[in-house]
Design a protein around this motif. Sequence first.
Motif, PDB file in Angstrom:
ATOM      1  N   ASP A 246     -18.054  22.267 -20.088  1.00  0.00           N
ATOM      2  CA  ASP A 246     -17.328  23.111 -18.966  1.00  0.00           C
ATOM      3  C   ASP A 246     -17.538  24.297 -18.802  1.00  0.00           C
ATOM      4  N   ASP A 247     -18.590  25.014 -19.814  1.00  0.00           N
ATOM      5  CA  ASP A 247     -18.905  26.423 -19.483  1.00  0.00           C
ATOM      6  C   ASP A 247     -20.247  26.298 -18.601  1.00  0.00           C
ATOM      7  N   VAL A 248     -20.777  25.151 -18.447  1.00  0.00           N
ATOM      8  CA  VAL A 248     -21.877  24.880 -17.591  1.00  0.00           C
ATOM      9  C   VAL A 248     -21.612  25.170 -16.092  1.00  0.00           C
ATOM     10  N   PRO A 249     -22.395  26.011 -15.349  1.00  0.00           N
ATOM     11  CA  PRO A 249     -21.839  25.930 -13.656  1.00  0.00           C
ATOM     12  C   PRO A 249     -22.316  24.557 -13.139  1.00  0.00           C
ATOM     13  N   GLU A 250     -21.611  24.203 -12.293  1.00  0.00           N
ATOM     14  CA  GLU A 250     -21.713  22.697 -11.516  1.00  0.00           C
ATOM     15  C   GLU A 250     -23.192  22.526 -11.116  1.00  0.00           C
ATOM     16  N   ASP A 251     -23.740  23.645 -10.177  1.00  0.00           N
ATOM     17  CA  ASP A 251     -25.034  23.568  -9.716  1.00  0.00           C
ATOM     18  C   ASP A 251     -25.937  23.425 -10.916  1.00  0.00           C
ATOM     19  N   VAL A 252     -25.739  23.808 -11.999  1.00  0.00           N
ATOM     20  CA  VAL A 252     -26.718  23.522 -13.061  1.00  0.00           C
ATOM     21  C   VAL A 252     -26.487  22.119 -13.797  1.00  0.00           C
ATOM     22  N   ARG A 253     -25.335  21.469 -13.874  1.00  0.00           N
ATOM     23  CA  ARG A 253     -24.853  20.268 -14.378  1.00  0.00           C
ATOM     24  C   ARG A 253     -25.790  19.243 -13.335  1.00  0.00           C
ATOM     25  N   LYS A 254     -25.849  19.631 -11.962  1.00  0.00           N
ATOM     26  CA  LYS A 254     -26.432  18.742 -11.026  1.00  0.00           C
ATOM     27  C   LYS A 254     -27.767  18.698 -10.618  1.00  0.00           C
ATOM     28  N   TYR A 255     -28.385  19.803 -11.607  1.00  0.00           N
ATOM     29  CA  TYR A 255     -29.809  20.178 -11.324  1.00  0.00           C
ATOM     30  C   TYR A 255     -30.738  18.896 -11.781  1.00  0.00           C
ATOM     31  N   GLU A 256     -31.350  18.405 -10.944  1.00  0.00           N
ATOM     32  CA  GLU A 256     -32.121  17.153 -11.472  1.00  0.00           C
ATOM     33  C   GLU A 256     -33.793  17.201 -11.637  1.00  0.00           C
ATOM     34  N   ARG A 257     -34.215  18.433 -11.426  1.00  0.00           N
ATOM     35  CA  ARG A 257     -35.848  18.623 -11.736  1.00  0.00           C
ATOM     36  C   ARG A 257     -36.024  18.469 -13.139  1.00  0.00           C
ATOM     37  N   PHE A 258     -37.187  18.184 -13.566  1.00  0.00           N
ATOM     38  CA  PHE A 258     -37.923  18.274 -14.797  1.00  0.00           C
ATOM     39  C   PHE A 258     -37.208  17.174 -15.584  1.00  0.00           C
ATOM     40  N   LYS A 259     -36.463  16.259 -15.168  1.00  0.00           N
ATOM     41  CA  LYS A 259     -35.984  15.214 -16.059  1.00  0.00           C
ATOM     42  C   LYS A 259     -36.964  14.207 -16.410  1.00  0.00           C
ATOM     43  N   LYS A 260     -38.087  14.364 -15.792  1.00  0.00           N
ATOM     44  CA  LYS A 260     -39.197  13.280 -16.151  1.00  0.00           C
ATOM     45  C   LYS A 260     -40.067  13.798 -17.478  1.00  0.00           C
TER      46      LYS A 260
END
Length: 208
Positions: free
Chosen positions: A38-52
């Motif tokens: 809940d403390d993680v900003p929404e745009d951080v949670r949705k960030y999809e780069r570097f997932k590989k």
Amino acid sequence: MTQPPTDDGPERPSPEPHVPEESDHADHADHDGRDGEDDVPEDVRKYERFKKIDGAQYDRANQFLRDRTYITAREWAIARLCSDFRTETGVEMTKIGENLPELVPFMEDTYTPQAVNQARSAFEAKVRKAGATFLYGAMCDFFTAEELDDIMYETTEVAKFLLEVEGVDLSVEQELEAEERISSVMREVRKASSELREEDAETNASDD
């Protein structure tokens, strides 16, 4: 041995040599003042780069960059984050630093805004030096036109690979267009440099 739960809260493991990894992460979050997702900003949670790429691959990524560029994996990741988390008032360095492990899987620790800025500045300085070095090599007639084309192809492939790791999906048309634009610019640089050297040679000859 685990102590039984009490009315004061959830059960806590007794002091023993082995502590589960989940407890380690929880303690780290508590120390950072982060109670959960809940403390993680929404745009951080949705960030999809570097997932590989995850933490186990950090050393490989770092070595790949060191072999082919001047930058480290840390500088690469933070440079991309500074680009993605830029607002009208500047880069959100505090947000980047506090959420670094959530944003980039292979980064295990949070950073202060000063540390983020330091990595950002290091990236910028290295790009400027690399650019000046490359441009001089292109302008001083050290490389032939064919050799410059080879260099541009190699560097473009490295850049494309890094973008793909970040999650950027480039079409074949986009790749070809980018390569042609870069090659066109380099041809103009080489042509202008050649003309400049010829003019300088003529001036020196007339002075003699």
